[in-house]
Design a protein around this motif. Sequence first.
Motif, short mmCIF file in Angstrom:
data_model
loop_
_atom_site.label_atom_id
_atom_site.label_comp_id
_atom_site.label_asym_id
_atom_site.label_seq_id
_atom_site.Cartn_x
_atom_site.Cartn_y
_atom_site.Cartn_z
N ASN B 239 25.12 6.41 -10.38
CA ASN B 239 23.67 6.65 -10.41
C ASN B 239 22.96 5.68 -9.48
O ASN B 239 23.59 4.81 -8.89
CB ASN B 239 23.14 6.50 -11.84
N VAL B 240 21.66 5.87 -9.34
CA VAL B 240 20.84 4.88 -8.63
C VAL B 240 19.42 4.94 -9.19
O VAL B 240 18.91 6.02 -9.49
CB VAL B 240 20.85 5.12 -7.10
N PHE B 241 18.82 3.78 -9.39
CA PHE B 241 17.45 3.68 -9.90
C PHE B 241 16.64 2.75 -9.00
O PHE B 241 17.23 1.91 -8.30
CB PHE B 241 17.47 3.13 -11.34
N PRO B 242 15.31 2.88 -9.05
CA PRO B 242 14.47 1.99 -8.23
C PRO B 242 14.77 0.51 -8.49
O PRO B 242 14.64 -0.31 -7.58
CB PRO B 242 13.04 2.34 -8.67
N ASP B 243 15.19 0.18 -9.72
CA ASP B 243 15.51 -1.22 -10.03
C ASP B 243 16.56 -1.80 -9.08
O ASP B 243 16.59 -3.00 -8.85
CB ASP B 243 16.06 -1.33 -11.46
N TYR B 244 17.43 -0.93 -8.56
CA TYR B 244 18.50 -1.42 -7.68
C TYR B 244 17.93 -2.08 -6.42
O TYR B 244 18.58 -2.95 -5.83
CB TYR B 244 19.44 -0.28 -7.25
N VAL B 245 16.76 -1.62 -5.96
CA VAL B 245 16.13 -2.26 -4.81
C VAL B 245 15.06 -3.26 -5.27
O VAL B 245 14.30 -3.80 -4.45
CB VAL B 245 15.48 -1.25 -3.82
N GLY B 246 15.00 -3.50 -6.58
CA GLY B 246 13.89 -4.27 -7.13
C GLY B 246 14.12 -5.76 -7.21
O GLY B 246 15.14 -6.29 -6.77
N ALA B 247 13.12 -6.42 -7.81
CA ALA B 247 13.08 -7.88 -7.83
C ALA B 247 14.21 -8.50 -8.64
O ALA B 247 14.67 -9.60 -8.33
CB ALA B 247 11.73 -8.34 -8.37
N GLN B 248 14.69 -7.78 -9.67
CA GLN B 248 15.71 -8.39 -10.54
C GLN B 248 17.00 -8.69 -9.77
O GLN B 248 17.57 -9.76 -9.90
CB GLN B 248 15.99 -7.48 -11.74
N PHE B 249 17.45 -7.72 -8.99
CA PHE B 249 18.68 -7.92 -8.22
C PHE B 249 18.50 -9.01 -7.16
O PHE B 249 19.38 -9.82 -6.92
CB PHE B 249 19.14 -6.60 -7.58
N THR B 250 17.31 -9.00 -6.53
CA THR B 250 16.99 -10.06 -5.57
C THR B 250 17.10 -11.42 -6.22
O THR B 250 17.76 -12.33 -5.70
CB THR B 250 15.54 -9.86 -5.06
#
Lengths: 252, 325
Positions: B239-250
């Motif tokens: 899957n992929v969600f917007p969170d993957y490009v979001g601040a948490q992963f950063t």
Amino acid sequence: MPEQPTGAVALTVRSLRKNFGKFVALDGVDLSVRQGERRAVIGPNGAGKTTLINVLGGQLVGDSGSVMLGTRNLMKKYPHQMSRLGIGRTFQISSTFPRMTVFDNMLSAHVCSASWWFSLSAGRLKRIKDEVMSELEIIHLDRMADQVVEDISHGDRKRLEFGMVLATKPSLLLLDEPTAGMGLQERHELIDLVLKEVTRRKLTLVFVEHDIDIVFKAAEHITVMALGKVFAEGKPEEIAKHQGVQEIYLGG
Amino acid sequence: MTEANPPSRPLDVDSTAVNWKLTGVLVALTAIALFVLDPRSVFAITEVMIFVLFASALNLVLSYSGMVSFGHGVYFGLGAYGIALTVARFDWPIWAGLMAGPVLATIAGLVYGFLSVQLTFIYAGMLTLACAEVTFGIAHQWFSFTGGESGITGYVVTRLGLSPEMFGLTVLIVVTVSLLLLWRIVHSPLGLVIRAVGENPMRAGAMGHNRKTIQLIAFTISGFFSGVAGTLYGVFHGNVFPDYVGAQFTLDGLVMVLLGGLYSFSAGIYGAVIFKLADNIVSHYFELWELVIGIILMSVIILSPAGIAGYVNRLLEHLRRRTHA
């Protein structure tokens, strides 16, 4: 070896101006340096010496006028372009890679100026190891090769920076106060080293220096700057006798 | 106390070769673990490996190029979006989608990197953050294309239909090869120029290298490897969600590198392993596992600014000197 053509002009500066806001740092500087010449630029604080060196090195962009290296216009070129054109420089406060070892600093100088800098081959680095060590020997830092530059003395750092610039194989060398902050003996050792290498490599040398003994020892010609202009120019003995220069700079 | 600015370890030109023995042992041990442990542990190890790659890619930018990035989740997440969008929206075959992930991340690294290197220090960092916000906005709002908040699911069979251990092995191979490539880059002439620019752009400039060009090269390479990690992550979960490009992963990536230790190649490895171990193990017993990470990070920054890697290096150096004495 055939003799280098003497008399050919290496560097020509015409009506160079540079303002910082309302402050006029360079107020129409004219300068002409011959190939293989050793030229000192002296003058009181605020005369514009370092600004001139910074424009020649590309760290600052002149507002108007022209700077020519041979027949090539250098105005508005970036520092990395200046370096690629054969201008090597040191800074007033020595500029090296403080977290790297002495050896890695010299290695970086070699790699930065090499045509294969983008290579991914570690073998390239291994192959120049001996060359790097011999460059370190020239500046007497071969025994400190493993030391981190942060830990070495001020004088050693200045010598390292000079050696790194030599390693980029420049034709015109700009030194901004090469002996500043050094002890008396260290100053003379450094300037002897500079003279030896400049002669051996047939480089053109332009240097800013406050120590008058060093200036008279190293320079063939002296340019005296004051208030952003060239105030006087001539051979050391002429400058020494120059009435105006004595008043503004040498202290009468 | 230790100095705030830890010296980087000398680059001994004779020891830039990969330590094949150590690499071999680590890879073999991980492979064995994948085949003997239970599926839950295998998933945990797989995730750790993916983050080891992501953190190591970020480390190239942070430790060597002299830049900061407050938006590296973008390049990770775009790896996953690259495969999801091409497969789900354009009906590309899976293998092409697997290529598209890192390619999309590389392009983003190139474009955002180009914008960011125009500025320096904290301003460049803020620009990377702004780029990340734009990307998150697109992922989050462009419902018809990116699926918005609900993302894209079911575009591939989870783990490409592989068993947990076989997928883990695939990830192990990809991550190992990627780390070897990163090692090669860092210890090459190009890597030295990147380090030179990162450490003193004025000196490197006066020796023929434009800061912007070199930093852009480093940033783009980092984007590529982040994208490889993100593609693996997308396929891992299917899957992929917007969170993957979001601040948490950063943020997780930044914490991993700091924890692991700036100015060290192994920062991403130590950092990701410890971070994810805390995530997986501590969270089992203690709900506020992020508090534990926070306390560990604070202690590391105060006691050993060079991080875990710096500590290990000092320890090894100490042992080496004692055995030589």
